[in-house]
Scaffold this motif. Structure first.
Motif, PDB file in Angstrom:
ATOM      1  N   PRO A  58      -2.363   4.954  -7.833  1.00 55.15           N
ATOM      2  CA  PRO A  58      -3.578   4.191  -8.106  1.00 55.15           C
ATOM      3  C   PRO A  58      -4.520   4.173  -6.903  1.00 55.15           C
ATOM      4  O   PRO A  58      -5.718   3.995  -7.053  1.00 55.15           O
ATOM      5  CB  PRO A  58      -3.078   2.792  -8.447  1.00 55.15           C
ATOM      6  CG  PRO A  58      -1.683   2.720  -7.959  1.00 55.15           C
ATOM      7  CD  PRO A  58      -1.170   4.120  -7.843  1.00 55.15           C
ATOM      8  N   VAL A  59      -3.961   4.359  -5.708  1.00 60.09           N
ATOM      9  CA  VAL A  59      -4.763   4.438  -4.486  1.00 60.09           C
ATOM     10  C   VAL A  59      -4.258   5.606  -3.643  1.00 60.09           C
ATOM     11  O   VAL A  59      -3.096   5.998  -3.740  1.00 60.09           O
ATOM     12  CB  VAL A  59      -4.709   3.136  -3.648  1.00 60.09           C
ATOM     13  CG1 VAL A  59      -5.344   1.975  -4.376  1.00 60.09           C
ATOM     14  CG2 VAL A  59      -3.284   2.793  -3.255  1.00 60.09           C
ATOM     15  N   LEU A  60      -5.127   6.153  -2.822  1.00 56.08           N
ATOM     16  CA  LEU A  60      -4.738   7.219  -1.902  1.00 56.08           C
ATOM     17  C   LEU A  60      -4.127   6.604  -0.652  1.00 56.08           C
ATOM     18  O   LEU A  60      -4.530   5.518  -0.236  1.00 56.08           O
ATOM     19  CB  LEU A  60      -5.957   8.069  -1.535  1.00 56.08           C
ATOM     20  CG  LEU A  60      -6.673   8.757  -2.688  1.00 56.08           C
ATOM     21  CD1 LEU A  60      -7.880   9.520  -2.176  1.00 56.08           C
ATOM     22  CD2 LEU A  60      -5.730   9.680  -3.441  1.00 56.08           C
ATOM     23  N   PRO A  61      -3.168   7.286  -0.011  1.00 53.47           N
ATOM     24  CA  PRO A  61      -2.617   6.751   1.236  1.00 53.47           C
ATOM     25  C   PRO A  61      -3.694   6.692   2.316  1.00 53.47           C
ATOM     26  O   PRO A  61      -4.403   7.669   2.528  1.00 53.47           O
ATOM     27  CB  PRO A  61      -1.514   7.743   1.601  1.00 53.47           C
ATOM     28  CG  PRO A  61      -1.583   8.870   0.645  1.00 53.47           C
ATOM     29  CD  PRO A  61      -2.566   8.544  -0.408  1.00 53.47           C
TER      30      PRO A  61
ATOM     31  N   LEU B  21      -1.397   5.571   8.524  1.00 51.03           N
ATOM     32  CA  LEU B  21      -0.511   6.592   9.081  1.00 51.03           C
ATOM     33  C   LEU B  21       0.847   6.560   8.382  1.00 51.03           C
ATOM     34  O   LEU B  21       1.377   7.599   7.975  1.00 51.03           O
ATOM     35  CB  LEU B  21      -0.351   6.367  10.590  1.00 51.03           C
ATOM     36  CG  LEU B  21       0.520   7.358  11.344  1.00 51.03           C
ATOM     37  CD1 LEU B  21      -0.084   8.753  11.284  1.00 51.03           C
ATOM     38  CD2 LEU B  21       0.688   6.911  12.777  1.00 51.03           C
ATOM     39  N   GLU B  22       1.391   5.358   8.202  1.00 42.74           N
ATOM     40  CA  GLU B  22       2.708   5.215   7.586  1.00 42.74           C
ATOM     41  C   GLU B  22       2.690   5.642   6.118  1.00 42.74           C
ATOM     42  O   GLU B  22       3.630   6.293   5.647  1.00 42.74           O
ATOM     43  CB  GLU B  22       3.194   3.762   7.704  1.00 42.74           C
ATOM     44  CG  GLU B  22       3.413   3.288   9.117  1.00 42.74           C
ATOM     45  CD  GLU B  22       2.148   2.834   9.846  1.00 42.74           C
ATOM     46  OE1 GLU B  22       2.272   2.479  11.029  1.00 42.74           O
ATOM     47  OE2 GLU B  22       1.047   2.824   9.239  1.00 42.74           O
ATOM     48  N   ALA B  23       1.629   5.296   5.394  1.00 46.15           N
ATOM     49  CA  ALA B  23       1.522   5.669   3.982  1.00 46.15           C
ATOM     50  C   ALA B  23       1.379   7.178   3.826  1.00 46.15           C
ATOM     51  O   ALA B  23       1.970   7.781   2.922  1.00 46.15           O
ATOM     52  CB  ALA B  23       0.355   4.942   3.324  1.00 46.15           C
ATOM     53  N   ILE B  24       0.612   7.798   4.709  1.00 46.86           N
ATOM     54  CA  ILE B  24       0.453   9.253   4.666  1.00 46.86           C
ATOM     55  C   ILE B  24       1.788   9.930   4.986  1.00 46.86           C
ATOM     56  O   ILE B  24       2.197  10.870   4.302  1.00 46.86           O
ATOM     57  CB  ILE B  24      -0.663   9.710   5.626  1.00 46.86           C
ATOM     58  CG1 ILE B  24      -2.026   9.218   5.104  1.00 46.86           C
ATOM     59  CG2 ILE B  24      -0.669  11.222   5.802  1.00 46.86           C
ATOM     60  CD1 ILE B  24      -3.158   9.325   6.109  1.00 46.86           C
TER      61      ILE B  24
ATOM     62  N   HIS C  36       0.832  -1.202   0.000  1.00 44.41           N
ATOM     63  CA  HIS C  36       0.000   0.000   0.000  1.00 44.41           C
ATOM     64  C   HIS C  36       0.869   1.256   0.000  1.00 44.41           C
ATOM     65  O   HIS C  36       0.581   2.216  -0.719  1.00 44.41           O
ATOM     66  CB  HIS C  36      -0.950  -0.005   1.203  1.00 44.41           C
ATOM     67  CG  HIS C  36      -1.734   1.269   1.325  1.00 44.41           C
ATOM     68  ND1 HIS C  36      -2.741   1.594   0.457  1.00 44.41           N
ATOM     69  CD2 HIS C  36      -1.631   2.294   2.205  1.00 44.41           C
ATOM     70  CE1 HIS C  36      -3.239   2.777   0.789  1.00 44.41           C
ATOM     71  NE2 HIS C  36      -2.582   3.216   1.854  1.00 44.41           N
ATOM     72  N   MET C  37       1.947   1.240   0.775  1.00 41.48           N
ATOM     73  CA  MET C  37       2.838   2.403   0.829  1.00 41.48           C
ATOM     74  C   MET C  37       3.474   2.669  -0.528  1.00 41.48           C
ATOM     75  O   MET C  37       3.569   3.817  -0.958  1.00 41.48           O
ATOM     76  CB  MET C  37       3.907   2.194   1.906  1.00 41.48           C
ATOM     77  CG  MET C  37       3.342   2.252   3.312  1.00 41.48           C
ATOM     78  SD  MET C  37       4.549   1.831   4.576  1.00 41.48           S
ATOM     79  CE  MET C  37       5.576   3.294   4.539  1.00 41.48           C
ATOM     80  N   ILE C  38       3.885   1.619  -1.215  1.00 44.03           N
ATOM     81  CA  ILE C  38       4.483   1.784  -2.546  1.00 44.03           C
ATOM     82  C   ILE C  38       3.461   2.354  -3.515  1.00 44.03           C
ATOM     83  O   ILE C  38       3.732   3.300  -4.248  1.00 44.03           O
ATOM     84  CB  ILE C  38       5.039   0.438  -3.064  1.00 44.03           C
ATOM     85  CG1 ILE C  38       6.252   0.009  -2.242  1.00 44.03           C
ATOM     86  CG2 ILE C  38       5.383   0.528  -4.560  1.00 44.03           C
ATOM     87  CD1 ILE C  38       6.709  -1.416  -2.482  1.00 44.03           C
ATOM     88  N   LEU C  39       2.268   1.788  -3.512  1.00 45.39           N
ATOM     89  CA  LEU C  39       1.251   2.184  -4.482  1.00 45.39           C
ATOM     90  C   LEU C  39       0.640   3.556  -4.209  1.00 45.39           C
ATOM     91  O   LEU C  39       0.119   4.197  -5.116  1.00 45.39           O
ATOM     92  CB  LEU C  39       0.146   1.130  -4.546  1.00 45.39           C
ATOM     93  CG  LEU C  39       0.582  -0.230  -5.085  1.00 45.39           C
ATOM     94  CD1 LEU C  39      -0.543  -1.237  -4.930  1.00 45.39           C
ATOM     95  CD2 LEU C  39       1.024  -0.124  -6.538  1.00 45.39           C
ATOM     96  N   SER C  40       0.713   4.020  -2.979  1.00 47.92           N
ATOM     97  CA  SER C  40       0.033   5.279  -2.636  1.00 47.92           C
ATOM     98  C   SER C  40       0.975   6.445  -2.373  1.00 47.92           C
ATOM     99  O   SER C  40       0.509   7.548  -2.087  1.00 47.92           O
ATOM    100  CB  SER C  40      -0.851   5.068  -1.405  1.00 47.92           C
ATOM    101  OG  SER C  40      -0.076   4.809  -0.252  1.00 47.92           O
TER     102      SER C  40
END
Length: 121
Positions: free
Chosen positions: A62-65, A68-71, A48-52
């Protein structure tokens, strides 16, 4: 001739897909070395982190973060890109005799070139 926005988005998706593929390879290596299964929840969060990490659909995510870590990664990536732009403005400034860059309309300001940046590289 430059790449169009559509081509840049497609290229961005390819790089993100490559990132997920590399992650999968590293997960397989970790499992082989440890003899333990890689935590599926952690694998999903890393993917998810890579994609967002671009943060917005219009910037190629392709996806929004959504974690917490992805944001946090998105904000760090965005800050890194902005700082790179500032460094480039300083490095390419034609006003070499002045401690200030020329006026930067995109930033609505001049930038002070104090010289300490070059030692931080």
């Amino acid at each position: 001739m430059g790449m169009g926005v559509g081509n840049c988005v497609v290229l961005g998706f390819r790089f993100m897909a490559m990132g997920v593929e590399i992650l999968q390879q590293k997960i397989a290596e970790a499992e082989k070395l440890s003899g333990e299964p890689f935590p599926p929840q952690l694998a999903m969060q890393l993917k998810h982190m890579i994609l967002s990490h671009h943060g917005e659909h219009e910037f190629g995510s392709p996806v929004l973060p959504m974690t917490l870590e992805a944001i946090a990664l998105h904000f760090i990536d965005n800050l890194d890109a902005k700082m790179h732009s500032i460094v480039q403005i300083i490095d390419e400034d034609p006003n070499s005799a002045s401690p200030w860059t020329t006026y930067q309309p995109n930033l609505s300001r001049k930038i002070y070139k104090d010289g300490s940046r070059s030692s931080a590289r």
